[in-house]
Scaffold this active site. Structure first.
Site, PDB file in Angstrom:
ATOM      1  N   ASN A   1       0.818  -1.213   0.000  1.00  0.00           N
ATOM      2  CA  ASN A   1       0.000   0.000   0.000  1.00  0.00           C
ATOM      3  C   ASN A   1       0.852   1.263   0.000  1.00  0.00           C
ATOM      4  OD1 ASN A   1      -2.413  -1.419   0.243  1.00  0.00           O
ATOM      5  ND2 ASN A   1      -2.440  -1.279   2.478  1.00  0.00           N
TER       6      ASN A   1
ATOM      7  N   LYS B   1       0.022  -4.211   5.199  1.00  0.00           N
ATOM      8  CA  LYS B   1       0.426  -5.198   6.207  1.00  0.00           C
ATOM      9  C   LYS B   1       1.389  -6.221   5.614  1.00  0.00           C
ATOM     10  CE  LYS B   1      -3.850  -4.579   8.720  1.00  0.00           C
ATOM     11  NZ  LYS B   1      -3.329  -3.495   9.545  1.00  0.00           N
ATOM     12  N   GLY B   2       1.157  -6.598   4.346  1.00  0.00           N
ATOM     13  CA  GLY B   2       2.029  -7.581   3.712  1.00  0.00           C
ATOM     14  C   GLY B   2       3.444  -7.035   3.565  1.00  0.00           C
TER      15      GLY B   2
ATOM     16  N   LEU C   1      -1.954  -7.360  23.020  1.00  0.00           N
ATOM     17  CA  LEU C   1      -2.822  -6.668  23.990  1.00  0.00           C
ATOM     18  C   LEU C   1      -2.504  -5.183  24.084  1.00  0.00           C
ATOM     19  CD1 LEU C   1      -2.163  -9.410  26.698  1.00  0.00           C
ATOM     20  CD2 LEU C   1      -4.242  -9.241  25.325  1.00  0.00           C
ATOM     21  N   GLY C   2      -1.901  -4.611  23.041  1.00  0.00           N
ATOM     22  CA  GLY C   2      -1.572  -3.173  23.064  1.00  0.00           C
ATOM     23  C   GLY C   2      -0.638  -2.849  24.216  1.00  0.00           C
TER      24      GLY C   2
ATOM     25  N   THR D   1       1.543   3.143  13.614  1.00  0.00           N
ATOM     26  CA  THR D   1       1.308   2.390  12.371  1.00  0.00           C
ATOM     27  C   THR D   1       2.434   1.367  12.198  1.00  0.00           C
ATOM     28  OG1 THR D   1       0.571   4.497  11.461  1.00  0.00           O
ATOM     29  CG2 THR D   1       0.709   2.661   9.924  1.00  0.00           C
TER      30      THR D   1
ATOM     31  N   ASP E   1       2.696  -5.112  12.764  1.00  0.00           N
ATOM     32  CA  ASP E   1       3.403  -5.825  11.684  1.00  0.00           C
ATOM     33  C   ASP E   1       4.855  -6.093  12.088  1.00  0.00           C
ATOM     34  OD1 ASP E   1       1.090  -5.610  10.132  1.00  0.00           O
ATOM     35  OD2 ASP E   1       1.709  -3.669   9.324  1.00  0.00           O
TER      36      ASP E   1
HETATM   37  O1  RIB Z   1      -0.647  -2.405   9.695  1.00  0.00           O
HETATM   38  C1  RIB Z   1      -0.384  -1.131   9.182  1.00  0.00           C
HETATM   39  C2  RIB Z   1      -0.773  -1.057   7.745  1.00  0.00           C
HETATM   40  O2  RIB Z   1      -2.155  -1.241   7.649  1.00  0.00           O
HETATM   41  C3  RIB Z   1      -0.493   0.270   7.088  1.00  0.00           C
HETATM   42  O3  RIB Z   1       0.799   0.349   6.534  1.00  0.00           O
HETATM   43  C4  RIB Z   1      -1.603   0.385   6.069  1.00  0.00           C
HETATM   44  O4  RIB Z   1      -1.188   0.256   4.754  1.00  0.00           O
HETATM   45  C5  RIB Z   1      -2.624  -0.683   6.453  1.00  0.00           C
HETATM   46  O5  RIB Z   1      -2.659  -1.674   5.547  1.00  0.00           O
END
Ligand code: RIB
Length: 297
Positions: free
Chosen positions: A10, A39-40, A216-217, A243, A247
């Site tokens: 993304n 996420k990927g 759990l944040g 953000t 991941d």
């Molecule tokens: O997990 C974060 C991601 O979630 C962001 O980079 C965004 O693209 C969404 O897909």
């Protein structure tokens, strides 16, 4: 072991806002930043920066060169990313508040154009003992996870964003990494007043052959499988942007497991990696290197 990370790429458009917008409101953003994300892609970068040999598969449309550059500069192979014409690359509109929190609108674009032919051709290059890492930002993940399982690959699944169509995928997964909201949706239970131990226990009852990581944040995370349960506290830092924190955690946890470390070690490795990621802006660019995390450990 080779790791195939089959998932979204993304362009993240991050609008810095004084507060999250509410119904009917028009709100001026303080600034706009553009980052590589998905996420990927984020999990591929995290797996590679943590030290694994990673192949990313997925699909992009227009304007995606910088996403492929981000992957390649992290050492990720991009040969299995389809470059499609006449379609937009997946993107997000992210509101980022001053305390680093976010709200995300996701537009799938090319991420939703994965074909079974692409899956079959990609999987020809992987075999028993290799790993597949997936989330829910591309189409065909049920077929993909079923084919990988038939090849005896290790399947790691982050069911995010969660929806009911992906429930069958849980049965194909060896490792499941999810948060409490996703767990409640999967269990179809109101888990608001339940302890993490209870939630992880319920997940293990429904998925006895899977290894579960419940995040759990600010309360850290819990790992549970048939034999062991362990807790990891969150590492307190001043966050500027959360953000890709999840991941980063996923990529570093899995890399610890895939290199033969214990779940306790992998959880600690992952918690330290995401604690570094949240102190930096953006998704993929915020993910630390293995050495940075080991120094922090
Ligand atoms: O997990 C974060 C991601 O979630 C962001 O980079 C965004 O693209 C969404 O897909």
């Amino acid at each position: 072991m080779k790791v195939l990370s089959f998932g979204s790429l993304n362009i993240d458009y991050v609008y810095n806002v004084p507060h999250f917008i509410v119904r009917g409101e028009t709100l001026a953003a303080k600034s706009l930043d553009t980052y590589s994300g998905g996420k990927g892609l984020n999990q591929s970068v995290a797996l590679a920066r943590a030290g694994l040999k990673v192949f990313h598969a997925g699909a992009v449309g227009e304007g995606a060169k910088f996403l492929l550059d981000e992957l390649e500069s992290a050492g990720v192979n991009t040969d299995f990313v389809a470059k499609l014409d006449n379609i937009r690359t997946g993107h997000t509109i992210i509101q980022r508040s001053d305390d680093g929190d976010n709200c995300i609108i996701l537009y799938g674009g090319a991420n939703q154009s994965i074909t079974r032919e692409q899956i079959n051709k990609t999987l020809e290059n992987f075999s028993s003992g290799d790993a597949l890492v997936i989330q829910n930002e591309i189409n065909e993940i049920e077929y993909l996870s079923k084919c990988a399982k038939e090849k005896n690959m290790i399947v790691a699944f982050n069911p995010s964003p969660m929806d009911s169509s992906i429930i069958p995928v849980f049965n194909n997964a060896d490792y499941i990494l999810l948060n409490e909201i996703e767990a409640g949706q999967f269990l179809n239970q109101d888990i608001t007043s339940k302890t993490p131990e209870y939630i992880a226990g319920e997940l293990c009852k429904k998925l006895p052959d899977s290894k579960i990581v419940l995040t759990l944040g600010v309360n850290g995370s819990i790992y549970k499988d048939k034999n062991i349960t362990c807790r990891q506290d969150a590492i307190r830092v001043k966050a500027v942007d959360t953000t890709a924190a999840g991941d980063t955690f996923t990529g570093f946890f899995l890399s610890g497991i895939f290199e033969g470390r214990s779940p306790e070690w992998a959880m600690k490795f992952a918690a330290n990696a995401s604690a570094i990621a949240v102190t930096r802006p953006g998704a993929a660019p915020s993910i630390p290197s293995r050495n940075e995390v080991l120094e922090k450990l």
